[in-house]
Design an enzyme around this catalytic site. Structure first.
Site, PDB file in Angstrom:
ATOM      1  N   ALA A 141     -47.023  21.719  63.404  1.00 19.00           N
ATOM      2  CA  ALA A 141     -46.901  21.425  64.840  1.00 19.00           C
ATOM      3  C   ALA A 141     -47.885  20.320  65.213  1.00 19.00           C
ATOM      4  O   ALA A 141     -48.927  20.161  64.576  1.00 19.00           O
ATOM      5  CB  ALA A 141     -47.185  22.687  65.642  1.00 19.00           C
ATOM      6  N   GLY A 172     -46.330  24.660  60.782  1.00 20.72           N
ATOM      7  CA  GLY A 172     -44.904  24.502  61.076  1.00 20.72           C
ATOM      8  C   GLY A 172     -44.144  23.841  59.922  1.00 20.72           C
ATOM      9  O   GLY A 172     -42.934  24.050  59.792  1.00 20.72           O
ATOM     10  N   GLU A 211     -43.341  26.641  57.798  1.00 23.65           N
ATOM     11  CA  GLU A 211     -42.289  27.434  58.461  1.00 23.65           C
ATOM     12  C   GLU A 211     -40.926  26.751  58.360  1.00 23.65           C
ATOM     13  O   GLU A 211     -39.903  27.412  58.204  1.00 23.65           O
ATOM     14  CB  GLU A 211     -42.691  27.680  59.927  1.00 23.65           C
ATOM     15  N   GLU A 244     -53.215  27.654  60.606  1.00 22.49           N
ATOM     16  CA  GLU A 244     -53.403  27.858  62.049  1.00 22.49           C
ATOM     17  C   GLU A 244     -54.661  28.669  62.356  1.00 22.49           C
ATOM     18  O   GLU A 244     -55.338  28.444  63.355  1.00 22.49           O
ATOM     19  CB  GLU A 244     -52.176  28.579  62.644  1.00 22.49           C
TER      20      GLU A 244
HETATM   21  N1  COA Z   1     -50.571  17.270  64.221  1.00 23.26           N
HETATM   22  C1  COA Z   1     -50.846  16.013  64.641  1.00 23.26           C
HETATM   23  N2  COA Z   1     -51.453  15.112  63.864  1.00 23.26           N
HETATM   24  C2  COA Z   1     -51.770  15.478  62.615  1.00 23.26           C
HETATM   25  C3  COA Z   1     -51.520  16.758  62.099  1.00 23.26           C
HETATM   26  C4  COA Z   1     -50.880  17.686  62.970  1.00 23.26           C
HETATM   27  N3  COA Z   1     -50.558  18.926  62.573  1.00 23.26           N
HETATM   28  N4  COA Z   1     -51.958  16.837  60.823  1.00 23.26           N
HETATM   29  C5  COA Z   1     -52.472  15.615  60.543  1.00 23.26           C
HETATM   30  N5  COA Z   1     -52.371  14.803  61.610  1.00 23.26           N
HETATM   31  C6  COA Z   1     -52.803  13.406  61.737  1.00 23.26           C
HETATM   32  C7  COA Z   1     -54.319  13.288  61.759  1.00 23.26           C
HETATM   33  O1  COA Z   1     -54.810  13.547  63.064  1.00 23.26           O
HETATM   34  C8  COA Z   1     -54.494  11.859  61.323  1.00 23.26           C
HETATM   35  O2  COA Z   1     -54.209  11.015  62.412  1.00 23.26           O
HETATM   36  P1  COA Z   1     -55.220   9.787  62.789  1.00 23.26           P
HETATM   37  O3  COA Z   1     -55.190   8.914  61.562  1.00 23.26           O
HETATM   38  O4  COA Z   1     -54.590   9.159  63.977  1.00 23.26           O
HETATM   39  O5  COA Z   1     -56.546  10.419  63.020  1.00 23.26           O
HETATM   40  C9  COA Z   1     -53.377  11.673  60.299  1.00 23.26           C
HETATM   41  O6  COA Z   1     -52.421  12.693  60.573  1.00 23.26           O
HETATM   42  C10 COA Z   1     -53.844  11.823  58.865  1.00 23.26           C
HETATM   43  O7  COA Z   1     -54.489  13.081  58.747  1.00 23.26           O
HETATM   44  P2  COA Z   1     -56.017  13.203  58.211  1.00 23.26           P
HETATM   45  O8  COA Z   1     -56.548  14.504  58.709  1.00 23.26           O
HETATM   46  O9  COA Z   1     -56.802  11.981  58.514  1.00 23.26           O
HETATM   47  O10 COA Z   1     -55.746  13.247  56.636  1.00 23.26           O
HETATM   48  P3  COA Z   1     -56.632  13.964  55.538  1.00 23.26           P
HETATM   49  O11 COA Z   1     -56.091  13.559  54.230  1.00 23.26           O
HETATM   50  O12 COA Z   1     -58.061  13.766  55.807  1.00 23.26           O
HETATM   51  O13 COA Z   1     -56.347  15.551  55.751  1.00 23.26           O
HETATM   52  C11 COA Z   1     -54.957  17.505  56.131  1.00 23.26           C
HETATM   53  C12 COA Z   1     -55.076  16.077  55.529  1.00 23.26           C
HETATM   54  C13 COA Z   1     -53.523  17.930  55.995  1.00 23.26           C
HETATM   55  C14 COA Z   1     -55.871  18.455  55.364  1.00 23.26           C
HETATM   56  C15 COA Z   1     -55.391  17.455  57.628  1.00 23.26           C
HETATM   57  O14 COA Z   1     -54.664  16.408  58.258  1.00 23.26           O
HETATM   58  C16 COA Z   1     -55.122  18.724  58.374  1.00 23.26           C
HETATM   59  O15 COA Z   1     -55.810  19.701  58.204  1.00 23.26           O
HETATM   60  N6  COA Z   1     -54.106  18.713  59.287  1.00 23.26           N
HETATM   61  C17 COA Z   1     -53.834  19.794  60.190  1.00 23.26           C
HETATM   62  C18 COA Z   1     -52.896  20.789  59.550  1.00 23.26           C
HETATM   63  C19 COA Z   1     -52.736  21.981  60.461  1.00 23.26           C
HETATM   64  O16 COA Z   1     -53.661  22.629  60.850  1.00 23.26           O
HETATM   65  N7  COA Z   1     -51.454  22.260  60.796  1.00 23.26           N
HETATM   66  C20 COA Z   1     -51.115  23.353  61.628  1.00 23.26           C
HETATM   67  C21 COA Z   1     -51.143  22.948  63.027  1.00 23.26           C
HETATM   68  S1  COA Z   1     -50.989  24.357  64.096  1.00 23.26           S
END
Ligand code: COA
Length: 263
Positions: free
Chosen positions: A71, A114, A117, A137
């Site tokens: 999400a 998501g 999911e 989450e």
């Molecule tokens: N929603 C919106 N944007 C997201 C996202 C999400 N679920 N997951 C990643 N992004 C965005 C980041 O904000 C970043 O954007 P930016 O460059 O404008 O800052 C871009 O995607 C790249 O992600 P980044 O975190 O810089 O990459 P990374 O390699 O350092 O880390 C993850 C990768 C997947 C570990 C990390 O992005 C993460 O933990 N994401 C969230 C996942 C999550 O919690 N999902 C459930 C949401 S309820």
């Protein structure tokens, strides 16, 4: 973008083999986070595929490093509960769930929240060795709300589902396969070719019958056993009304390949 690829907003659509629709979530700068617009494009493509007789199987994958990171956290921060309980957003998830034709998730990278999911809603899940599954989450003060708390335990059992949901820990493709979350783990370069092979095999069968098979198996995840058996029975009776059901039997008796019409 390969030949025959069409751009549809945040979604790429291709026909890599006869009867196979390949949909690629294409918001790689945000790891294919499921914004309302991306979900809208996905649902529009699926709704077209549902009524298009030339589509027998759909493959869903992601561009870049992710299948989908889940999400859209920016939208959640901005709109709070409205971002989750938005009736339009929920209707889009429901439309994905109700899509009648077989869907293969080809998980190329992160499938988080998501994204996990969404993969769980697909009928077959194949993973690249680079895939990473998680329900993160809990680390954001939340828990899965788009089916994860119900579908994950049905897929991997209670203990491992609880472990994933309560810790948010990442699970690689090999472990996901061992737990039954995915059916095959493949080298990254083999993920799409293998997905297309399986999708082609499915699309080459009766497109009238595969949705019956899908609905019957879905019943196993939605209904108590007795009701699931009743559903199976009812669908089996209904399927006898199709031309393809009788063509399959006739072709077998005549020792020839069936000519299915999708009717
Ligand atoms: N929603 C919106 N944007 C997201 C996202 C999400 N679920 N997951 C990643 N992004 C965005 C980041 O904000 C970043 O954007 P930016 O460059 O404008 O800052 C871009 O995607 C790249 O992600 P980044 O975190 O810089 O990459 P990374 O390699 O350092 O880390 C993850 C990768 C997947 C570990 C990390 O992005 C993460 O933990 N994401 C969230 C996942 C999550 O919690 N999902 C459930 C949401 S309820």
């Amino acid at each position: 973008m390969g030949e025959g690829t069409e751009r549809m907003g945040l979604l790429l659509t291709e026909t890599p083999a006869e009867g196979v629709l390949l949909l690629t979530l294409n918001r790689p700068d945000k790891l294919n986070a499921l914004s309302k617009d991306l979900l809208e494009d996905l649902v529009a493509a699926l709704s077209g595929a549902a009524t298009d007789p030339s589509v027998g199987c759909v493959i869903l994958t992601g561009s870049g490093r992710a299948f989908s990171a889940g999400a859209d956290t920016a939208d959640m921060l901005e709109r709070g509960v409205a971002s989750y309980a938005d009736p339009e957003r929920l209707a889009r998830w429901a439309a994905i769930q109700d899509f009648p034709k077989p869907v293969i998730a080809a998980v190329n990278g992160y499938a988080l929240g998501g994204g996990l999911e969404l993969a769980l809603m697909c009928d077959i899940v194949l993973a690249s060795e680079t895939a990473k599954f998680a329900a993160p989450e809990i680390k954001l003060g939340s828990f899965p709300g788009d089916g994860g708390t119900q579908r994950l335990p049905r897929s991997v059992g209670k203990s491992f589902a609880m472990q994933m949901i309560l810790t948010g820990a990442m699970v690689d493709g090999t472990l996901a396969e061992r737990k039954g979350l995915v059916s095959e783990v493949l080298a990254p370069e083999d993920l799409l070719p293998r997905s297309i092979d399986i999708a082609s095999a499915i699309a080459g069968l009766s497109t009238a019958i595969t949705p019956y098979a899908k609905r019957a198996v879905q019943g196993a995840f939605e209904l108590p056993l007795k009701e699931g058996l009743d559903l199976e029975h009812q669908l089996t009776v209904e399927a006898f009304d199709t031309e393809d059901r009788m063509e399959g039997l006739r072709a077998f008796a005549e020792k020839r390949a069936p000519v299915f019409k999708g009717k």
